[in-house]
Design a protein around this motif. Structure first.
Motif, PDB file in Angstrom:
ATOM      1  N   ARG A   1     -13.304 -58.001  66.333  1.00  0.00           N
ATOM      2  CA  ARG A   1     -13.876 -57.028  67.255  1.00  0.00           C
ATOM      3  C   ARG A   1     -13.109 -55.701  67.249  1.00  0.00           C
ATOM      4  NH1 ARG A   1     -17.468 -58.857  70.869  1.00  0.00           N
ATOM      5  NH2 ARG A   1     -16.821 -57.308  72.414  1.00  0.00           N
ATOM      6  N   GLN A   2     -12.067 -55.623  66.454  1.00  0.00           N
ATOM      7  CA  GLN A   2     -11.328 -54.376  66.240  1.00  0.00           C
ATOM      8  C   GLN A   2     -11.108 -54.206  64.743  1.00  0.00           C
ATOM      9  OE1 GLN A   2      -7.836 -54.974  68.834  1.00  0.00           O
ATOM     10  NE2 GLN A   2      -8.520 -53.228  70.050  1.00  0.00           N
ATOM     11  N   VAL A   3     -11.480 -53.051  64.242  1.00  0.00           N
ATOM     12  CA  VAL A   3     -11.332 -52.753  62.816  1.00  0.00           C
ATOM     13  C   VAL A   3     -10.696 -51.381  62.658  1.00  0.00           C
ATOM     14  CG1 VAL A   3     -12.540 -52.279  60.646  1.00  0.00           C
ATOM     15  CG2 VAL A   3     -13.273 -54.189  62.089  1.00  0.00           C
ATOM     16  N   LEU A   4      -9.525 -51.342  62.022  1.00  0.00           N
ATOM     17  CA  LEU A   4      -8.926 -50.067  61.655  1.00  0.00           C
ATOM     18  C   LEU A   4      -9.466 -49.714  60.272  1.00  0.00           C
ATOM     19  CD1 LEU A   4      -6.890 -47.795  62.330  1.00  0.00           C
ATOM     20  CD2 LEU A   4      -5.196 -49.092  61.011  1.00  0.00           C
ATOM     21  N   LEU A   5     -10.305 -48.714  60.203  1.00  0.00           N
ATOM     22  CA  LEU A   5     -10.932 -48.306  58.949  1.00  0.00           C
ATOM     23  C   LEU A   5     -10.131 -47.155  58.354  1.00  0.00           C
ATOM     24  CD1 LEU A   5     -13.216 -48.469  56.891  1.00  0.00           C
ATOM     25  CD2 LEU A   5     -14.602 -47.018  58.408  1.00  0.00           C
ATOM     26  N   VAL A   6      -9.495 -47.415  57.212  1.00  0.00           N
ATOM     27  CA  VAL A   6      -8.700 -46.406  56.511  1.00  0.00           C
ATOM     28  C   VAL A   6      -9.460 -46.027  55.249  1.00  0.00           C
ATOM     29  CG1 VAL A   6      -6.490 -45.854  55.440  1.00  0.00           C
ATOM     30  CG2 VAL A   6      -6.564 -47.395  57.425  1.00  0.00           C
TER      31      VAL A   6
ATOM     32  N   MET B   1       0.860 -44.137  65.838  1.00  0.00           N
ATOM     33  CA  MET B   1       1.346 -45.512  65.683  1.00  0.00           C
ATOM     34  C   MET B   1       1.496 -46.180  67.045  1.00  0.00           C
ATOM     35  SD  MET B   1       1.676 -46.853  62.691  1.00  0.00           S
ATOM     36  CE  MET B   1       2.681 -48.250  63.200  1.00  0.00           C
ATOM     37  N   ARG B   2       2.043 -45.460  68.006  1.00  0.00           N
ATOM     38  CA  ARG B   2       2.192 -46.028  69.355  1.00  0.00           C
ATOM     39  C   ARG B   2       0.820 -46.344  69.945  1.00  0.00           C
ATOM     40  NH1 ARG B   2       6.750 -42.263  70.048  1.00  0.00           N
ATOM     41  NH2 ARG B   2       5.291 -40.689  70.809  1.00  0.00           N
ATOM     42  N   GLN B   3      -0.139 -45.407  69.794  1.00  0.00           N
ATOM     43  CA  GLN B   3      -1.486 -45.649  70.319  1.00  0.00           C
ATOM     44  C   GLN B   3      -2.112 -46.885  69.684  1.00  0.00           C
ATOM     45  OE1 GLN B   3      -4.158 -42.199  70.480  1.00  0.00           O
ATOM     46  NE2 GLN B   3      -2.382 -40.852  70.437  1.00  0.00           N
ATOM     47  N   LEU B   4      -1.949 -47.004  68.374  1.00  0.00           N
ATOM     48  CA  LEU B   4      -2.532 -48.138  67.670  1.00  0.00           C
ATOM     49  C   LEU B   4      -1.924 -49.452  68.135  1.00  0.00           C
ATOM     50  CD1 LEU B   4      -4.309 -49.328  65.432  1.00  0.00           C
ATOM     51  CD2 LEU B   4      -2.446 -48.847  63.817  1.00  0.00           C
ATOM     52  N   LEU B   5      -0.604 -49.504  68.225  1.00  0.00           N
ATOM     53  CA  LEU B   5       0.067 -50.740  68.636  1.00  0.00           C
ATOM     54  C   LEU B   5      -0.340 -51.148  70.051  1.00  0.00           C
ATOM     55  CD1 LEU B   5       3.613 -50.121  67.132  1.00  0.00           C
ATOM     56  CD2 LEU B   5       1.983 -51.882  66.429  1.00  0.00           C
ATOM     57  N   ARG B   6      -0.514 -50.174  70.924  1.00  0.00           N
ATOM     58  CA  ARG B   6      -0.907 -50.484  72.303  1.00  0.00           C
ATOM     59  C   ARG B   6      -2.370 -50.893  72.399  1.00  0.00           C
ATOM     60  NH1 ARG B   6       2.010 -45.013  74.576  1.00  0.00           N
ATOM     61  NH2 ARG B   6       4.164 -45.805  74.629  1.00  0.00           N
ATOM     62  N   ALA B   7      -3.198 -50.406  71.478  1.00  0.00           N
ATOM     63  CA  ALA B   7      -4.640 -50.659  71.556  1.00  0.00           C
ATOM     64  C   ALA B   7      -5.039 -52.017  70.991  1.00  0.00           C
ATOM     65  CB  ALA B   7      -5.400 -49.561  70.816  1.00  0.00           C
ATOM     66  N   LEU B   8      -4.273 -52.537  70.041  1.00  0.00           N
ATOM     67  CA  LEU B   8      -4.682 -53.768  69.374  1.00  0.00           C
ATOM     68  C   LEU B   8      -4.589 -54.970  70.303  1.00  0.00           C
ATOM     69  CD1 LEU B   8      -3.102 -53.303  65.832  1.00  0.00           C
ATOM     70  CD2 LEU B   8      -5.472 -52.920  66.541  1.00  0.00           C
ATOM     71  N   GLU B   9      -5.653 -55.770  70.283  1.00  0.00           N
ATOM     72  CA  GLU B   9      -5.758 -56.962  71.114  1.00  0.00           C
ATOM     73  C   GLU B   9      -5.837 -58.189  70.211  1.00  0.00           C
ATOM     74  OE1 GLU B   9      -5.807 -57.354  74.361  1.00  0.00           O
ATOM     75  OE2 GLU B   9      -6.087 -55.320  75.157  1.00  0.00           O
TER      76      GLU B   9
END
Length: 265
Positions: free
Chosen positions: A90-95, A240-248
């Motif tokens: 339900r979460q996808v980091l698209l690079v 990076m901080r935003q990403l780490l906090r957002a991942l569930e």
């Protein structure tokens, strides 16, 4: 016998007076706007004359904005790539790399909501010095194309508030210069292990390589140092901080990474 004409009441007299005003203010034929305004004035005067409350103009009803339609599938991905995305992710980091040989890319964190995919902000990123490859080998300076889990994090700095397991250690240190002469110091302040040729559920520092050492490993998302990487993906420290906090962890996050053309397959 002399008949006396009945006297008008005060309120009735005022009504008549108001009607007289109406006649006096009569506008030329065809002036519908003026007639409408005059009629409203006369009506209010008549109501006031007999003690009735004047009606205020109706307030236009606010029109609710339609909710934006979320895409039912992740944009920019072809059937082969989409088939690799786990159904429960339900979460996808698209690079997405600019092209096959480019070391510059863009990253967007997508969240599955209400039957569609909601995009986050677009973040600038770097990837491998020589771009992208379908078959990565140690030292080839390419980032691997594919879909990989995101389960473990760590860094030289303290946990910024992630829900993922976080390995805080001074061993996450690096020195020297990058491919463009930029200092590498601080690049491992925060890292997020990409589950390429590694054992999920272990520290990003773990050296287990299920595919063999020759297929490379230790491929992370880490703090950007201003230039290409050996094979990792890098983001600015705030991102990076935003990403780490957002991942569930419950949303089974994955990274989908590669050049734009390859991802459309």
């Amino acid at each position: 016998m002399r008949l006396h004409r009945p006297l008008l009441s005060a309120s009735a007299a005022l009504v008549v007076s108001a009607l007289g005003v109406a006649a006096h203010l009569h506008l030329p034929a065809g002036d519908s706007t003026g007639a409408s305004e005059r009629a409203a004035t006369v009506r209010d005067a008549a109501r006031a004359a007999i003690g009735q409350e004047t009606l205020a103009p109706a307030t236009p009803r606010a029109t609710a904005r339609p909710r934006p339609q979320l895409p039912a599938r992740l944009p920019g991905l072809g059937p082969k790539t989409l088939a690799q995305v786990p159904a429960d992710a339900r979460q996808v980091l698209l690079v997405t790399g600019a092209d096959r040989t480019s070391a510059s890319s863009k990253a967007v964190l997508w969240q599955r909501v209400d039957g569609g995919w909601r995009p986050g902000a677009v973040w600038a990123a770097h990837n491998g010095y020589r771009g992208w490859t379908d078959e990565h080998y140690a030292g080839d300076l390419h980032s691997p194309i594919g879909v990989f889990g995101l389960t473990d994090a760590g860094g030289r700095l303290a946990d910024p508030g992630t829900k993922l397991p976080y390995h805080h250690s001074g061993a996450f240190s690096v020195s020297g210069a990058g491919f463009e002469g930029e200092p590498l110091s601080g690049a491992f302040d925060y890292v997020l292990a990409i589950n390429y040729n590694r054992q999920p559920g272990t520290s990003p520092m773990d050296g287990t390589h299920p595919l063999g050492a020759n297929r490379g490993g230790g491929i992370w998302i880490h703090v950007d140092h201003g230039g290409p990487t050996h094979a990792c993906v890098s983001l600015s420290k705030p991102h990076m901080r935003q990403l780490l906090r957002a991942l569930e962890p419950a949303d089974r996050p994955v990274v989908v990474m590669g050049d734009a053309a390859s991802l459309t397959r």
